[in-house]
Design a protein around this motif. Structure first.
Motif, PDB file in Angstrom:
ATOM      1  N   VAL A  71       2.079  -5.964 -22.498  1.00  0.00           N
ATOM      2  CA  VAL A  71       1.168  -5.154 -21.409  1.00  0.00           C
ATOM      3  C   VAL A  71       2.497  -5.044 -19.895  1.00  0.00           C
ATOM      4  O   VAL A  71       2.484  -6.558 -19.915  1.00  0.00           O
ATOM      5  N   GLY A  72       3.518  -4.250 -20.417  1.00  0.00           N
ATOM      6  CA  GLY A  72       3.743  -4.792 -18.394  1.00  0.00           C
ATOM      7  C   GLY A  72       5.096  -3.529 -18.875  1.00  0.00           C
ATOM      8  O   GLY A  72       5.312  -2.474 -19.427  1.00  0.00           O
ATOM      9  N   GLN A 105       1.948  -1.481 -13.084  1.00  0.00           N
ATOM     10  CA  GLN A 105       4.269  -1.888 -12.840  1.00  0.00           C
ATOM     11  C   GLN A 105       3.986  -2.831 -11.631  1.00  0.00           C
ATOM     12  O   GLN A 105       4.643  -3.808 -11.431  1.00  0.00           O
ATOM     13  N   ALA A 106       2.856  -2.405 -10.998  1.00  0.00           N
ATOM     14  CA  ALA A 106       3.112  -3.092  -9.118  1.00  0.00           C
ATOM     15  C   ALA A 106       2.686  -4.166  -9.463  1.00  0.00           C
ATOM     16  O   ALA A 106       2.394  -5.474  -9.245  1.00  0.00           O
ATOM     17  N   PHE A 107       1.166  -4.971 -10.807  1.00  0.00           N
ATOM     18  CA  PHE A 107       0.342  -5.739 -11.326  1.00  0.00           C
ATOM     19  C   PHE A 107       1.623  -6.561 -11.802  1.00  0.00           C
ATOM     20  O   PHE A 107       1.703  -7.556 -11.594  1.00  0.00           O
ATOM     21  N   PHE A 108       2.018  -5.822 -12.880  1.00  0.00           N
ATOM     22  CA  PHE A 108       3.551  -6.853 -12.986  1.00  0.00           C
ATOM     23  C   PHE A 108       4.306  -7.404 -11.872  1.00  0.00           C
ATOM     24  O   PHE A 108       4.932  -8.429 -12.249  1.00  0.00           O
ATOM     25  N   ASP A 109       5.107  -6.568 -11.708  1.00  0.00           N
ATOM     26  CA  ASP A 109       6.324  -6.895 -10.401  1.00  0.00           C
ATOM     27  C   ASP A 109       5.115  -8.021  -9.265  1.00  0.00           C
ATOM     28  O   ASP A 109       6.829  -9.336  -9.048  1.00  0.00           O
ATOM     29  N   ASP A 110       4.548  -7.836  -9.153  1.00  0.00           N
ATOM     30  CA  ASP A 110       3.555  -8.805  -8.156  1.00  0.00           C
ATOM     31  C   ASP A 110       3.744 -10.292  -8.766  1.00  0.00           C
ATOM     32  O   ASP A 110       3.934 -11.277  -8.213  1.00  0.00           O
ATOM     33  N   ILE A 111       2.648 -10.565 -10.109  1.00  0.00           N
ATOM     34  CA  ILE A 111       2.804 -11.501 -10.337  1.00  0.00           C
ATOM     35  C   ILE A 111       3.722 -12.723 -11.352  1.00  0.00           C
ATOM     36  O   ILE A 111       4.314 -13.494 -10.647  1.00  0.00           O
ATOM     37  N   ARG A 112       5.208 -11.162 -11.465  1.00  0.00           N
ATOM     38  CA  ARG A 112       6.358 -11.361 -11.463  1.00  0.00           C
ATOM     39  C   ARG A 112       7.591 -12.373 -10.498  1.00  0.00           C
ATOM     40  O   ARG A 112       7.272 -13.357 -10.326  1.00  0.00           O
ATOM     41  N   ASP A 113       7.802 -11.367  -9.495  1.00  0.00           N
ATOM     42  CA  ASP A 113       7.855 -11.848  -8.065  1.00  0.00           C
ATOM     43  C   ASP A 113       7.023 -13.244  -6.937  1.00  0.00           C
ATOM     44  O   ASP A 113       7.839 -14.101  -5.854  1.00  0.00           O
ATOM     45  N   VAL A 114       5.923 -13.232  -6.866  1.00  0.00           N
ATOM     46  CA  VAL A 114       4.889 -14.248  -5.910  1.00  0.00           C
ATOM     47  C   VAL A 114       3.774 -15.065  -7.073  1.00  0.00           C
ATOM     48  O   VAL A 114       3.719 -15.635  -6.744  1.00  0.00           O
ATOM     49  N   GLY A 115       3.567 -14.427  -8.061  1.00  0.00           N
ATOM     50  CA  GLY A 115       2.810 -15.381  -8.980  1.00  0.00           C
ATOM     51  C   GLY A 115       1.393 -14.914  -8.706  1.00  0.00           C
ATOM     52  O   GLY A 115       0.306 -15.160  -9.501  1.00  0.00           O
ATOM     53  N   ARG A 116       1.262 -14.217  -7.879  1.00  0.00           N
ATOM     54  CA  ARG A 116      -0.059 -13.031  -7.329  1.00  0.00           C
ATOM     55  C   ARG A 116      -0.059 -11.809  -7.123  1.00  0.00           C
ATOM     56  O   ARG A 116       1.073 -11.105  -6.313  1.00  0.00           O
ATOM     57  N   LEU A 117      -1.132 -10.984  -6.602  1.00  0.00           N
ATOM     58  CA  LEU A 117      -1.162  -9.896  -6.225  1.00  0.00           C
ATOM     59  C   LEU A 117      -1.235  -9.338  -4.642  1.00  0.00           C
ATOM     60  O   LEU A 117      -1.807 -10.686  -3.901  1.00  0.00           O
ATOM     61  N   ARG A 118       0.037  -8.878  -4.571  1.00  0.00           N
ATOM     62  CA  ARG A 118       0.312  -8.451  -2.777  1.00  0.00           C
ATOM     63  C   ARG A 118      -1.222  -6.687  -2.897  1.00  0.00           C
ATOM     64  O   ARG A 118      -0.364  -6.099  -3.207  1.00  0.00           O
ATOM     65  N   VAL A 131      -2.570  -5.016  -0.280  1.00  0.00           N
ATOM     66  CA  VAL A 131      -2.223  -4.647   0.818  1.00  0.00           C
ATOM     67  C   VAL A 131      -2.072  -3.230   0.704  1.00  0.00           C
ATOM     68  O   VAL A 131      -2.728  -2.543   1.202  1.00  0.00           O
ATOM     69  N   THR A 132      -0.704  -3.690  -0.461  1.00  0.00           N
ATOM     70  CA  THR A 132       0.292  -2.687  -0.545  1.00  0.00           C
ATOM     71  C   THR A 132       0.032  -2.151  -1.534  1.00  0.00           C
ATOM     72  O   THR A 132       0.407  -0.849  -2.156  1.00  0.00           O
ATOM     73  N   LEU A 133      -1.004  -3.113  -2.203  1.00  0.00           N
ATOM     74  CA  LEU A 133      -1.313  -2.130  -3.777  1.00  0.00           C
ATOM     75  C   LEU A 133      -1.821  -0.859  -4.011  1.00  0.00           C
ATOM     76  O   LEU A 133      -0.485  -0.148  -5.022  1.00  0.00           O
ATOM     77  N   PRO A 134      -2.512  -0.158  -2.756  1.00  0.00           N
ATOM     78  CA  PRO A 134      -3.037   0.569  -2.834  1.00  0.00           C
ATOM     79  C   PRO A 134      -1.713   1.728  -3.067  1.00  0.00           C
ATOM     80  O   PRO A 134      -1.737   3.466  -3.509  1.00  0.00           O
ATOM     81  N   LEU A 135      -1.207   1.317  -1.420  1.00  0.00           N
ATOM     82  CA  LEU A 135       0.364   2.592  -1.634  1.00  0.00           C
ATOM     83  C   LEU A 135       1.256   2.938  -3.100  1.00  0.00           C
ATOM     84  O   LEU A 135       1.825   3.559  -3.030  1.00  0.00           O
ATOM     85  N   ARG A 136       1.308   1.396  -3.738  1.00  0.00           N
ATOM     86  CA  ARG A 136       1.636   1.732  -4.936  1.00  0.00           C
ATOM     87  C   ARG A 136       1.772   2.555  -5.876  1.00  0.00           C
ATOM     88  O   ARG A 136       2.591   3.229  -6.140  1.00  0.00           O
ATOM     89  N   THR A 137       0.779   2.315  -5.567  1.00  0.00           N
ATOM     90  CA  THR A 137      -0.112   3.098  -6.885  1.00  0.00           C
ATOM     91  C   THR A 137      -0.256   3.875  -6.549  1.00  0.00           C
ATOM     92  O   THR A 137      -0.761   5.291  -7.517  1.00  0.00           O
ATOM     93  N   LYS A 138      -1.119   4.324  -5.065  1.00  0.00           N
ATOM     94  CA  LYS A 138      -1.812   5.946  -4.698  1.00  0.00           C
ATOM     95  C   LYS A 138      -0.179   6.834  -4.423  1.00  0.00           C
ATOM     96  O   LYS A 138      -0.874   7.927  -4.099  1.00  0.00           O
ATOM     97  N   GLY A 139       0.464   5.956  -3.547  1.00  0.00           N
ATOM     98  CA  GLY A 139       0.974   6.730  -2.861  1.00  0.00           C
ATOM     99  C   GLY A 139       1.056   6.792  -0.592  1.00  0.00           C
ATOM    100  O   GLY A 139      -0.468   6.529  -0.863  1.00  0.00           O
ATOM    101  N   MET A 140       1.766   7.740   0.013  1.00  0.00           N
ATOM    102  CA  MET A 140       0.919   7.298   0.974  1.00  0.00           C
ATOM    103  C   MET A 140       0.132   8.009   0.951  1.00  0.00           C
ATOM    104  O   MET A 140      -1.006   7.703   1.722  1.00  0.00           O
TER     105      MET A 140
END
Lengths: 567, 346
Positions: free
Chosen positions: B343-344, B253-266, B268-277
């Motif tokens: 996929v997405g 989902q994070a990949f999908f959102d990042d590409i949609r919003d900014v066209g590439r991966l963010r 820094v926050t990817l681990p946070l969004r995937t694995k949680g705090m």
């Protein structure tokens, strides 16, 4: 090591798996073990391509169980026991629907019902199928359901002997292939479902390397008679080089058999049914064409052509994908563009462990499927009836076993049985022995193929008997070269060869004795069916010294009386 | 008939006597048209009776004889010797046991892990029909419903994909491709009633979301099953069923959102969004190490210049998805396992 179960099933093909499934469903409190020398999904049921017969009436609305019974009895050349045939055909619609209910992916008609196609020797189109991988899908479905029900499997265990005390089942002795340990399974009920023995023709057989009749040989040595062993089905369309099978479905879909003059020669042998005559007749007709010089010649032997080109690329891809793959792999021929070179190949053993409705002479021992002779196939099996046989009688044996097991006392297996097998196996490694497995096996395949093949005659049959008996004698000096205990396949080869040689002597002896032609058994010197003298089942029993004694047993008749068989 | 001298370099290991595995060479004359399995049989019968391998049907349907031939997992019975010869005139064929499974002896491996995983992951149809009503009526199944599971039901459990899988190589607990194929086959069977529980099971740890998309399973499937399509379809199903509360689903989902919003991966926050705090805390040492090496992802990610065009791709995907849901046309060659969804996320 000793195991104890209420029911032990030997063999994990369709028959064994359905028996296991039905046993745990009938009585969840009985403990069930399935022993198999291969992982279940590798059993030879997977190789059944064409389909399974059941009078569902999805294609021909006027099809009935009775017509299925008639086709089967006529196909058997009136040697089948009609009580068993009636049960087989009567149960067919419900077992096929049950497999469908359990998830088997059958091909479908446009209205969503199970598709049916024509098959050899039948008056109606009643063969249900999944493309040309029917056995594979049924086997996987049954395996999946056994996993679901928590059936206990002992994979890669080899059956060494069946034990009983004066006719009461004690269990089986096995070899754990991973460790070479001899392990006894004590069980008051044993179901033998070990498959056929047509691999005794070796290179001239469509069978898997392991179709060596281990259950039949164990039963024979335990004193249970074998029945109708002379009847070996030669499938008309084996690939020329490998003997691998091209399904009857290829002719069911409309394929032609052509000789080198481009003639559909079946018109001279079965003018009505043509290529869809019964297997014995089609195989003999092809062999006759080859003998009379009408076959094609090649380095890999004479052959007949199976032409599918007129069916079109789409039908071949959709309905016969595996056949296309096999033809390309093993003959380098794409059936969309070229005819497939074929010739008859040993395919199925109608004979086997003498059983009435799956019950044998030993109390608590059942036999189902190709290892058994119930007898529903008589002298010639119809295509699409072997998958049916394993489903119907596998299920029945499982149910009866589950009812019977709690009532039967568990009798231990005497330590002598295990020690005796251990001694025998040790003796194979004796350095004074010198006969080689590969040589004996080649000679066995040749002796059977040359002398006990499609066309049989007294002189050659006598030669066949002599050669097989001589090979049995030489087997006493066979040498096990691999003396390790981890996964010793050399040992398994030798044990399998022993089984095949015992069974081959039964096949050759009964073929020599039966002085008539019936179904798959064709005698050049006795070309007619002789109901007066030979409307009988043959029996083989083993004497203490290993000699085979022949006997007979009447055929159970029913609604259909003896008639001339023509197609 | 054309004949050639061919060397077979075969992996040998008998744990009873060998301290380490070694390779044995057998040089034999081979005719054109001979399969690898027939060559192995010849060697066993004439040169080395102790050579150990599995084989059964010899017709490519039982799956027993899968081995690695010149480094690639294949069925020995359907592979021609001629097709494995190099063009250099020095004809050597390397035969080894399947990867990612324990060797029992020589070319025989222990396939029980596959069986165990099948069992753990509900690899069966749980029918809607109760036991007492079995066998009375057949389901009505359309050709489309049959075709959806047709290719996947070709699997013969030979283990080739298991052996080729990149993820298996680093994690033997991974669910593995054949088990995912079975899960796909069952979950797309209109007669099954266990889809939700099965999907939950297969998407737990070491499961569905661990696949690294290397496509090797599909490339080397001995039955040409489009395995990756099945894996993708299972992932989509997880989203459709709202099973988004797993690392894998959040990662996708994070990949999908990042590409949609900014066209590439963010990143820094990817681990946070995937694995949680809490889960991300474990990543701190790695982040520090990366930082010391000067490998710091940008803290603030600006949208790429052509982000409008990315948005257009997303809306087109959305539309094609709706079309595909309505009509699924099997194309030629490989039968698609499912309509070509992207996929997405939702």
């Amino acid at each position: 090591m000793e195991h104890k179960f209420d029911i032990v099933i030997v063999g994990a093909g369709g028959g064994g798996l359905f028996a296991a499934l039905e046993a745990v469903r009938t009585n969840p409190r009985v403990s069930v073990a399935v022993i198999s020398k291969v992982y279940p999904t590798r059993s030879h049921t997977s190789a059944a391509q064409g389909g399974v017969n059941a009078a569902l009436g999805n294609k021909d609305r006027d099809d009935t169980v009775d017509l299925h019974v008639f086709d089967t009895v006529k196909g058997s050349d009136y040697l089948a026991d009609q009580d068993a045939v009636e049960y087989l055909c009567g149960q067919a619609p419900s077992v096929v629907r049950e497999l469908e209910n359990l998830g088997a992916p059958f091909s479908r008609f446009a209205d969503g019902t199970i598709a049916q196609r024509p098959f050899g020797g039948t008056v109606k189109d009643r063969c249900c199928y999944c493309a040309d991988k029917t056995g594979h899908t049924l086997l996987h479905t049954l395996f999946e359901q056994c996993l679901r029900r928590g059936v206990t499997f002992f994979n890669e265990y080899f059956l060494l002997s069946l034990e009983h005390a004066d006719g009461d089942c004690q269990g089986v002795v096995t070899l754990n292939m991973a460790t070479s340990a001899i392990e006894a399974f004590v069980a008051p009920v044993v179901i033998l479902a070990t498959g056929g023995h047509a691999k005794m023709y070796w290179n001239r057989s469509s069978n898997a390397a392991g179709n060596t009749g281990d259950g039949q040989a164990a039963a024979l040595r335990a004193g249970i008679p074998l029945k109708d062993m002379e009847f070996i089905q030669f499938h008309p369309t084996g690939l020329r080089k490998s003997g691998l099978l091209v399904t009857e479905g290829a002719r069911g879909e409309g394929g032609y058999l052509l000789n080198r003059h481009g003639e559909r020669f079946m018109v001279r042998y079965a003018p009505q049914k043509m290529e869809l005559g019964p297997r014995d007749l089609v195989a003999r007709s092809m062999e006759t064409e080859i003998i009379e010089g009408n076959g094609f010649e090649s380095d890999a032997g004479s052959y007949i052509e199976l032409d599918l080109r007129h069916l079109g690329a789409e039908a071949i891809k959709k309905k016969l994908p595996q056949i296309r793959e096999l033809s390309m792999h093993f003959e380098g021929v794409d059936p969309i563009a070229e005819p497939i070179p074929v010739r008859p190949t040993a395919h199925y053993s109608m004979g086997g462990i003498d059983a009435h409705m799956a019950k044998t002479a030993v109390r608590g021992v059942f036999a189902v499927g190709e290892c058994a002779c119930v007898s529903v196939h008589g002298a010639n099996r119809l295509g699409g009836n072997s998958l049916l046989d394993i489903l119907v009688f596998g299920k029945r044996a499982g149910q009866e076993a589950a009812e019977e097991a709690p009532r039967r006392k568990a009798l231990g297996i005497p330590p002598g049985a295990v020690a005796g097998m251990a001694d025998e196996i040790r003796s194979y490694a004796n350095p004074e022995r010198y006969e080689r497995y590969g040589i004996l096996r080649e000679e066995m395949g040749k002796a059977m193929g040359d002398n006990v093949g499609i066309y049989r005659v007294e002189g050659r049959l006598r030669k066949g008997v002599e050669e097989i008996l001589a090979l049995r004698e030489r087997f006493r000096r066979i040498r096990l070269f691999d003396t390790g205990t981890v996964y010793n396949t050399n040992l398994i080869q030798i044990l399998e060869l022993k089984n095949m040689l015992d069974l081959a002597s039964c096949v050759a002896l009964t073929a020599l004795a039966r002085q008539e032609s019936r179904g798959s058994h064709f005698r050049e010197d006795f070309p007619r069916r002789d109901d007066q003298a030979w409307h009988l089942h043959s029996l083989c029993t083993m004497e203490r010294d290993g000699d085979i004694r022949l006997g007979h047993k009447p055929v159970t008749m029913g609604k259909y009386s003896l008639e001339t068989r023509s197609y | 008939m054309e004949r050639r001298e061919v060397s077979f370099r075969i992996y040998r290991y008998n744990p009873q006597v060998d301290r380490t595995p070694f390779y044995d060479n057998f040089r034999i004359a081979v005719e054109k048209g001979i399969t690898i399995l027939r060559a192995l049989n010849h060697i066993k019968e004439h040169l080395e009776p102790r050579l150990t391998f599995r084989a059964f049907c010899q017709a490519g349907i039982c799956g027993s004889c899968a081995v690695r031939i010149n480094g690639v997992s294949k069925l020995a019975c359907t592979t021609q010797v001629w097709d494995e010869l190099g063009g250099d005139g020095e004809h050597t064929i390397l035969i080894e046991p399947l990867n990612n499974l324990e060797v029992v002896r020589d070319l025989v491996v222990d396939i029980n892990p596959i069986m165990d995983k099948l069992k753990e992951n509900y690899s069966w149809v749980k029918p809607a029909i109760p036991q007492e009503k079995m066998g009375r009526k057949e389901h009505i199944v359309s050709d489309g419903e049959f075709e959806a599971i047709n290719a996947a039901s070709d699997c013969i459990l030979c283990g080739s994909c298991y052996s080729e899988c990149s993820m298996m190589e680093v994690n033997r607990s991974y669910i593995s491709p054949p088990v995912l194929v079975k899960a796909f086959r069952m979950n797309n069977d209109s007669r099954d009633t266990l889809a939700c529980e099965r999907l939950e099971r297969v998407s737990s740890d070491h499961g569905l979301w661990d696949c690294a998309h290397c496509h090797k399973c599909m490339e080397h499937c001995t039955k040409n099953i489009p395995i990756m399509d099945g894996i993708h379809r299972l992932r989509e199903e997880a989203f459709e069923r709202g099973m988004t509360d797993s690392e894998g689903a959040r990662h996708a989902q994070a990949f999908f959102d990042d590409i949609r919003d900014v066209g590439r991966l963010r990143e820094v926050t990817l681990p946070l969004r995937t694995k949680g705090m809490i889960g991300s805390l474990g990543m701190v040492p790695l982040a520090v190490k990366m930082g010391l090496k000067g490998r710091t992802p940008p803290l603030w990610v600006r949208p790429i210049p052509d982000i409008d065009r990315v948005s257009e791709i997303y809306s087109r995907l959305e539309a094609s998805r709706e079309d595909a849901a309505e009509a699924s046309n099997p194309s030629h060659g490989r039968t698609p396992l499912s309509p070509p969804y992207p996929v997405g996320g939702k």
